[in-house]
Design a protein around this motif. Structure first.
Motif, PDB file in Angstrom:
ATOM      1  N   GLN A 242      19.078  45.466  66.668  1.00  0.00           N
ATOM      2  CA  GLN A 242      18.466  45.953  65.443  1.00  0.00           C
ATOM      3  C   GLN A 242      19.373  45.729  64.236  1.00  0.00           C
ATOM      4  OE1 GLN A 242      15.214  48.094  64.736  1.00  0.00           O
ATOM      5  NE2 GLN A 242      14.981  46.371  66.131  1.00  0.00           N
ATOM      6  N   VAL A 243      18.777  45.335  63.125  1.00  0.00           N
ATOM      7  CA  VAL A 243      19.472  45.292  61.826  1.00  0.00           C
ATOM      8  C   VAL A 243      18.550  45.969  60.810  1.00  0.00           C
ATOM      9  CG1 VAL A 243      20.994  43.301  62.162  1.00  0.00           C
ATOM     10  CG2 VAL A 243      18.605  42.923  61.512  1.00  0.00           C
ATOM     11  N   HIS A 244      19.150  46.675  59.857  1.00  0.00           N
ATOM     12  CA  HIS A 244      18.343  47.463  58.921  1.00  0.00           C
ATOM     13  C   HIS A 244      19.130  47.691  57.638  1.00  0.00           C
ATOM     14  CE1 HIS A 244      15.711  50.602  57.386  1.00  0.00           C
ATOM     15  NE2 HIS A 244      16.736  51.422  57.303  1.00  0.00           N
ATOM     16  N   PHE A 245      18.470  47.498  56.497  1.00  0.00           N
ATOM     17  CA  PHE A 245      19.054  47.826  55.199  1.00  0.00           C
ATOM     18  C   PHE A 245      18.565  49.217  54.799  1.00  0.00           C
ATOM     19  CE2 PHE A 245      19.261  43.195  55.163  1.00  0.00           C
ATOM     20  CZ  PHE A 245      20.542  42.973  54.657  1.00  0.00           C
ATOM     21  N   PRO A 246      19.430  50.226  54.813  1.00  0.00           N
ATOM     22  CA  PRO A 246      18.972  51.596  54.552  1.00  0.00           C
ATOM     23  C   PRO A 246      18.632  51.833  53.091  1.00  0.00           C
ATOM     24  CG  PRO A 246      21.354  51.561  54.799  1.00  0.00           C
ATOM     25  CD  PRO A 246      20.871  50.165  55.118  1.00  0.00           C
ATOM     26  N   ARG A 247      17.576  52.587  52.864  1.00  0.00           N
ATOM     27  CA  ARG A 247      17.224  52.979  51.511  1.00  0.00           C
ATOM     28  C   ARG A 247      18.317  53.896  50.956  1.00  0.00           C
ATOM     29  NH1 ARG A 247      10.927  54.985  52.183  1.00  0.00           N
ATOM     30  NH2 ARG A 247      10.096  53.098  53.157  1.00  0.00           N
ATOM     31  N   GLY A 248      18.591  53.741  49.692  1.00  0.00           N
ATOM     32  CA  GLY A 248      19.560  54.616  49.051  1.00  0.00           C
ATOM     33  C   GLY A 248      21.001  54.217  49.263  1.00  0.00           C
ATOM     34  N   LEU A 250      22.827  50.848  48.561  1.00  0.00           N
ATOM     35  CA  LEU A 250      22.844  49.468  48.107  1.00  0.00           C
ATOM     36  C   LEU A 250      24.005  48.709  48.739  1.00  0.00           C
ATOM     37  CD1 LEU A 250      21.474  47.447  46.135  1.00  0.00           C
ATOM     38  CD2 LEU A 250      23.170  48.158  44.425  1.00  0.00           C
ATOM     39  N   ASN A 251      23.723  47.498  49.198  1.00  0.00           N
ATOM     40  CA  ASN A 251      24.712  46.602  49.809  1.00  0.00           C
ATOM     41  C   ASN A 251      25.240  47.109  51.145  1.00  0.00           C
ATOM     42  OD1 ASN A 251      24.633  44.647  47.743  1.00  0.00           O
ATOM     43  ND2 ASN A 251      26.060  45.836  46.502  1.00  0.00           N
ATOM     44  N   HIS A 252      24.551  48.058  51.752  1.00  0.00           N
ATOM     45  CA  HIS A 252      24.916  48.484  53.101  1.00  0.00           C
ATOM     46  C   HIS A 252      23.925  47.903  54.104  1.00  0.00           C
ATOM     47  CE1 HIS A 252      27.673  52.244  52.493  1.00  0.00           C
ATOM     48  NE2 HIS A 252      28.047  51.213  51.753  1.00  0.00           N
ATOM     49  N   LEU A 253      24.444  47.550  55.285  1.00  0.00           N
ATOM     50  CA  LEU A 253      23.636  47.068  56.393  1.00  0.00           C
ATOM     51  C   LEU A 253      24.002  47.885  57.626  1.00  0.00           C
ATOM     52  CD1 LEU A 253      21.760  44.861  57.734  1.00  0.00           C
ATOM     53  CD2 LEU A 253      23.863  43.574  58.182  1.00  0.00           C
ATOM     54  N   VAL A 254      22.995  48.270  58.401  1.00  0.00           N
ATOM     55  CA  VAL A 254      23.220  48.986  59.658  1.00  0.00           C
ATOM     56  C   VAL A 254      22.778  48.080  60.802  1.00  0.00           C
ATOM     57  CG1 VAL A 254      22.738  51.077  60.992  1.00  0.00           C
ATOM     58  CG2 VAL A 254      22.739  51.171  58.485  1.00  0.00           C
ATOM     59  N   SER A 255      23.619  47.965  61.824  1.00  0.00           N
ATOM     60  CA  SER A 255      23.249  47.181  63.007  1.00  0.00           C
ATOM     61  C   SER A 255      23.406  48.035  64.256  1.00  0.00           C
ATOM     62  CB  SER A 255      24.120  45.914  63.128  1.00  0.00           C
ATOM     63  OG  SER A 255      25.494  46.242  63.276  1.00  0.00           O
ATOM     64  N   GLY A 256      22.518  47.818  65.207  1.00  0.00           N
ATOM     65  CA  GLY A 256      22.575  48.523  66.484  1.00  0.00           C
ATOM     66  C   GLY A 256      22.530  47.524  67.613  1.00  0.00           C
ATOM     67  N   GLY A 257      23.212  47.839  68.705  1.00  0.00           N
ATOM     68  CA  GLY A 257      23.319  46.848  69.768  1.00  0.00           C
ATOM     69  C   GLY A 257      23.063  47.381  71.161  1.00  0.00           C
ATOM     70  N   ASN A 258      23.015  46.449  72.091  1.00  0.00           N
ATOM     71  CA  ASN A 258      22.900  46.793  73.506  1.00  0.00           C
ATOM     72  C   ASN A 258      24.164  47.461  74.030  1.00  0.00           C
ATOM     73  OD1 ASN A 258      20.404  45.571  73.397  1.00  0.00           O
ATOM     74  ND2 ASN A 258      21.086  43.647  74.312  1.00  0.00           N
ATOM     75  N   ASP A 259      25.243  47.411  73.248  1.00  0.00           N
ATOM     76  CA  ASP A 259      26.495  48.062  73.621  1.00  0.00           C
ATOM     77  C   ASP A 259      26.506  49.545  73.262  1.00  0.00           C
ATOM     78  OD1 ASP A 259      26.561  47.807  70.873  1.00  0.00           O
ATOM     79  OD2 ASP A 259      28.438  46.673  70.796  1.00  0.00           O
TER      80      ASP A 259
END
Length: 339
Positions: A242-248, A250-259
């Motif tokens: 998963q990858v996601h740009f969170p609202r609120g 700016l310029n942050h990215l969140v990633s989630g993994g099988n790990d």
């Protein structure tokens, strides 16, 4: 610590949030749950058949409307009467992996295991285009938020494709194998194929993030005609689901993994540091450190979730941002955004 939300009896597969902060979660064997923005359980519905709810998406323009993928069907739902779908689209021939809405919500796109993408005109409820270029499963989609008629897709053929869906043609095909780690130790970055599991575009229309089976996140600049590769983000040890740009944020990215890791990336800091995955930096950064495999890693924060991430999204209310996670269990977890 996260707050657990219980209501499902099977694995939760997908999440979406409405404009008012309500949370919808879809799971195995047709389960769909609704929660308040505070995480209070509101209702649960199970749809006919044994089809899993693999994707759910809330309208941001029509507060009561949402769509859910159940096997090869797309259910149009009204949250005031979730038990009875308004209608069902049956254009896809194999299991749907993701649903996405265009910015003005004129079109709904659905990708499936055959590699096909169906573009549905929501005004007349007819098929607008069928896009077929992937030679394997098409796993992920996202519309360009600022450029009408532009869609991106990613698949298990390790390709990122940019489409002009108004004309029904591909504009650019990017091979994921062209980016990332080359040489060095044998690890997830090298031995796992660069399947594209997930895509996300930020609200400004500048960034496109691709989560890859080889444990990498590939970041592209999409303000130009074709995607321009910017940087490879290395922090996961298994496939990025998963990858996601969170609202609120700016310029942050969140990633989630099988790990079982959830990583927060500060893209502005990464650019300032000039870091790349070969450990070379053109500047100083207090966040820069090396993994045991000598791969540069620049996450702003890490959440040790502990289970494979199936889906993640976020909620933003004033300055309060929370990360919402679904994994392999029958729960949804809300995390406060790391400070």
């Amino acid at each position: 610590m996260g707050t657990e939300l219980h209501g499902h009896t099977k694995t939760v597969l997908c999440l979406s949030t409405a404009e008012n902060g309500e949370i919808f979660s879809g799971g195995e064997q047709g389960e769909l749950c609704l929660w308040s923005a505070d995480g209070i359980f509101i209702s649960k519905h199970t749809y006919q058949g044994d089809d899993d709810i693999t994707s759910v998406i809330c309208s941001q323009l029509h507060p009561n409307q949402l769509y859910a993928a159940a096997g090869t069907r797309i259910l149009t739902l009204d949250k005031r009467q979730l038990s009875d779908p308004v209608c069902a689209f049956t254009f896809n021939e194999e299991e749907i992996n993701e649903l996405v809405l265009s910015t003005k919500e004129e079109y709904l796109a659905a990708c499936d295991d055959s590699g096909s993408i169906k573009i549905i005109n929501l005004f007349d409820r007819h098929i607008h285009r069928t896009l077929k270029k992937h030679s394997n499963i098409c796993a992920a989609l996202t519309f360009h938020p600022k450029r009408p008629s532009t869609l991106f897709s990613g698949g298990y053929d390790s390709k990122l494709i940019q489409w002009d869906y108004s004309r029904g043609r591909s504009v650019c095909i990017v091979e994921m194998a062209d980016f990332g780690i080359h040489g060095g130790e044998s690890n997830a970055y090298l031995i796992n194929p660069p399947f594209v599991h997930c895509l996300a575009a930020d609200s400004t229309g500048q960034y496109l993030a691709c989560g890859i089976e080889s444990a990498l996140v590939q970041l592209f600049h999409i303000n130009k005609r074709n995607p321009e590769h910017l940087v490879t983000l290395c922090g996961h040890t298994e496939g990025v689901s998963q990858v996601h740009f969170p609202r609120g944020k700016l310029n942050h990215l969140v990633s989630g993994g099988n790990d079982g890791k959830i990583l927060i990336w500060d893209l502005e800091a990464i650019h300032q540091a000039g870091a790349t995955c070969n450990g070379v930096s053109n500047g100083e950064s207090s966040n820069l450190h090396l993994l045991p495999s000598n791969v540069a890693n620049l996450p702003l924060a890490t959440i040790d979730h502990g289970a494979k991430v199936n889906w993640l999204t976020s909620l933003s209310s004033n300055e309060d941002v929370r990360i919402i996670v679904a994994d392999t269990l029958d729960r949804v977890i809300l995390y406060p955004y790391p400070s």
